[in-house]
Design an enzyme around this catalytic site. Structure first.
Site, PDB file in Angstrom:
ATOM      1  N   HIS A 195       0.831  -1.212   0.000  1.00  0.00           N
ATOM      2  CA  HIS A 195       0.000   0.000   0.000  1.00  0.00           C
ATOM      3  C   HIS A 195       0.866   1.263   0.000  1.00  0.00           C
ATOM      4  O   HIS A 195       1.789   1.390   0.798  1.00  0.00           O
ATOM      5  CB  HIS A 195      -0.880  -0.009   1.250  1.00  0.00           C
ATOM      6  CG  HIS A 195      -1.827   1.154   1.303  1.00  0.00           C
ATOM      7  ND1 HIS A 195      -3.009   1.175   0.601  1.00  0.00           N
ATOM      8  CD2 HIS A 195      -1.757   2.347   1.954  1.00  0.00           C
ATOM      9  CE1 HIS A 195      -3.631   2.317   0.821  1.00  0.00           C
ATOM     10  NE2 HIS A 195      -2.891   3.044   1.637  1.00  0.00           N
TER      11      HIS A 195
ATOM     12  N   LYS B 241       1.668  -2.838   5.669  1.00  0.00           N
ATOM     13  CA  LYS B 241       2.662  -2.704   4.595  1.00  0.00           C
ATOM     14  C   LYS B 241       2.265  -3.472   3.345  1.00  0.00           C
ATOM     15  O   LYS B 241       2.998  -3.497   2.365  1.00  0.00           O
ATOM     16  CB  LYS B 241       4.019  -3.215   5.083  1.00  0.00           C
ATOM     17  CG  LYS B 241       4.642  -2.332   6.143  1.00  0.00           C
ATOM     18  CD  LYS B 241       6.134  -2.574   6.236  1.00  0.00           C
ATOM     19  CE  LYS B 241       6.813  -1.363   6.858  1.00  0.00           C
ATOM     20  NZ  LYS B 241       8.270  -1.436   6.775  1.00  0.00           N
ATOM     21  N   GLU B 242       1.160  -4.175   3.407  1.00  0.00           N
ATOM     22  CA  GLU B 242       0.746  -4.956   2.231  1.00  0.00           C
ATOM     23  C   GLU B 242      -0.587  -4.398   1.704  1.00  0.00           C
ATOM     24  O   GLU B 242      -0.610  -3.364   1.088  1.00  0.00           O
ATOM     25  CB  GLU B 242       0.701  -6.446   2.603  1.00  0.00           C
ATOM     26  CG  GLU B 242       2.102  -6.920   3.054  1.00  0.00           C
ATOM     27  CD  GLU B 242       2.202  -8.409   3.356  1.00  0.00           C
ATOM     28  OE1 GLU B 242       1.415  -9.210   2.834  1.00  0.00           O
ATOM     29  OE2 GLU B 242       3.113  -8.778   4.137  1.00  0.00           O
ATOM     30  N   MET B 243      -1.701  -5.049   2.021  1.00  0.00           N
ATOM     31  CA  MET B 243      -2.972  -4.558   1.490  1.00  0.00           C
ATOM     32  C   MET B 243      -3.570  -3.450   2.366  1.00  0.00           C
ATOM     33  O   MET B 243      -4.447  -2.707   1.911  1.00  0.00           O
ATOM     34  CB  MET B 243      -3.941  -5.719   1.308  1.00  0.00           C
ATOM     35  CG  MET B 243      -3.430  -6.722   0.252  1.00  0.00           C
ATOM     36  SD  MET B 243      -4.340  -8.285   0.249  1.00  0.00           S
ATOM     37  CE  MET B 243      -5.607  -7.914  -0.959  1.00  0.00           C
TER      38      MET B 243
END
Lengths: 330, 330
Positions: B79, B121-123
């Site tokens: 993201h 830190k991802e979706m």
């Protein structure tokens, strides 16, 4: 006032056009059998994030074939999470338009396909780098050979293959198409009411032909200025003529239920919003809630069969393929 | 020195294990027929970027099924274009592992699937928001109803469906599998040489079983410390035991040709690099260029038939679906 007279005059002239000519079923793809190898290669390139500088963004990132050929965002996410300047138009049925992009700056799909690859706010690569990358992948060679008779990769071949694939992305067999072909039960009574209102309101001045749009440039805000914070100025950027300020290619209405949010700035979140605003700024009309619901109901009949895409398996990097690093500073 | 004796001892004990037990063809999916509706729903969710906060990142963004179930980046793009902390492991054949994630922090695919959705830190979504979004999409309701007997959406149903789909992502029929099943011509003489060297070198201590890995945690840098700037400490983060520092789940070798770059830090760019470094830091061996080439040639026989995925068509937002804005500040 003068404008409203002009709209009335256009409506009058259009009434002479038969419904069959004004509305046509969505066109079939125009791919010659000998171009099937281009289509197959183009599908691979369409899903290949290595056409971008980061190795993360593919054509499908912003023109997602799972979601109506768009990303359903106001404007797209580009390299480095940059905010794109304009709403991503759908790739579905995109071929049969007057030109490509909102401002028509590309004559056709082949010309369009090269744009996002090299746009620093989109895929942020260059044509040179994209060619170098694809040329370095041994597994692509047989596909280029089969499609073009040579495995020498050029940007023309890349964009030709992408365009060949895109031309297959048509959406036939919508309820509206079945209705046009004579199946009067394909639309509900409310949808038929909405369709009649769409025609008598003047929407068809711009939204006509097989795509219900895509065939002309029109000023946004004919009757009333269109308010937006988006800085795009439309066709003037191409023609440099002041009369083309805020003039955009009329978007097609095919699959409109899937391609939200609407307008070049993506500011209209729902179909109801889009129809209401169009009525106000283009036609000087205020639709009742019932009228809005009827038109929107009809618009949902424009969703056709979506392309059935088997996800391609992409060949791995070769030993000379440049490394991708999404965070690399130039 | 003690370590090398230990490796020799393990090799000795392993030599008692028959090749059939140490190497097995890639397992078939374990989906019961009554779970087919979960698989179908899971495939839709897999490709749905609305599970992310931005509406731009889907499971397939980092575990791309066109490219071996990975993104081929050192670490993934999260993201806001954040740089991920660790290399994205492949989803292909992922089920039959000791646990999920490099540090094994999820017991199974169901547990794993919830991780990236809520990882900032991802979706970067939350389970609450993901459930709210999916629950607000009318077109998903019949799929939940068919898969779970109820259309009430929960995170458990979302992750169960994702896991059911992931379980179908096996890659049978690699040349190595055909070789194991008796087709001795399925490998080239060089590949057979590489396979023999792989076995006699001690690689099979960690890379064994149907996935050639995924069945144990091992310290990275047994013989010689592994140098990296990546800050991941491995299994110690779960067990809090000092002996688990730099201990990671052994990655599977299935489809290794496609899943570059290698190691938890993604620092090994090519298979040659990966084998050379593993030889040095795990086994204290320096392979000759010819030996490296032989082992790598064999490793390319581990690429199986990739899953044939028909891209799902996702249902559009409902009127209560929250708006996505990738640039929205909290």
């Amino acid at each position: 006032m003068r404008i409203q007279i002009s709209v009335a005059a256009m409506l009058l002239s259009l009434s002479a056009v038969s419904q069959a000519a004004m509305f046509e079923p969505v066109p079939e793809p125009t791919i010659a059998p000998q171009d099937q190898a281009k289509v197959e290669l183009g599908k691979m390139l369409w899903f290949d994030p290595r056409l971008s500088k980061s190795g993360f963004i593919s054509c499908n990132s912003c023109h997602n074939l799972s979601t109506g050929g768009v990303d359903n965002l106001k404007t797209s996410v580009g390299h480095g999470w940059q905010q794109g300047p304009i709403n991503s138009p759908t790739v579905l049925n995109a071929e049969k338009q007057i030109a490509q992009f909102w401002d028509g700056r590309a004559a056709n799909l082949e010309e369009q396909a090269g744009g996002p690859i090299a746009n620093p706010k989109e895929m942020a690569s260059t044509h040179e780098l994209a060619v170098q990358v694809i040329d370095s992948i041994p597994g692509y060679k047989p596909y280029f050979k089969k499609a073009f008779g040579t495995d020498k990769v050029t940007i023309k071949e890349i964009t030709d293959a992408l365009a060949a694939f895109e031309k297959t992305l048509t959406t036939p067999n919508s309820p509206f198409d079945r209705y046009l072909k004579g199946d009067k039960a394909a639309l509900t009574p409310q949808q038929i009411k909405g369709f009649e209102l769409f025609k008598t309101s003047g929407c068809t001045i711009c939204h006509n032909g097989p795509l219900l749009g895509g065939s002309s440039y029109q000023k946004l805000g004919v009757v009333k200025p269109y308010q937006t914070t988006n800085t795009a100025q439309g066709r003037i950027e191409i023609t440099k003529k002041d009369q083309d300020r805020m003039t955009f290619k009329v978007p097609q209405l095919r699959n409109i239920e899937l391609t939200y949010p609407y307008f070049h700035d993506g500011e209209a979140k729902t179909l109801e919003d889009a129809v209401r605003i169009m009525g106000e700024v283009q036609l000087g009309k205020t639709y009742t809630p019932e009228q809005l619901a009827d038109i929107v109901a009809w618009m949902k009949s424009l969703t056709g069969d979506q392309p059935k895409i088997v996800l391609p398996i992409l060949p791995p990097n070769g030993k000379n393929t440049p490394q991708f690093d999404p965070w690399k500073k130039d």
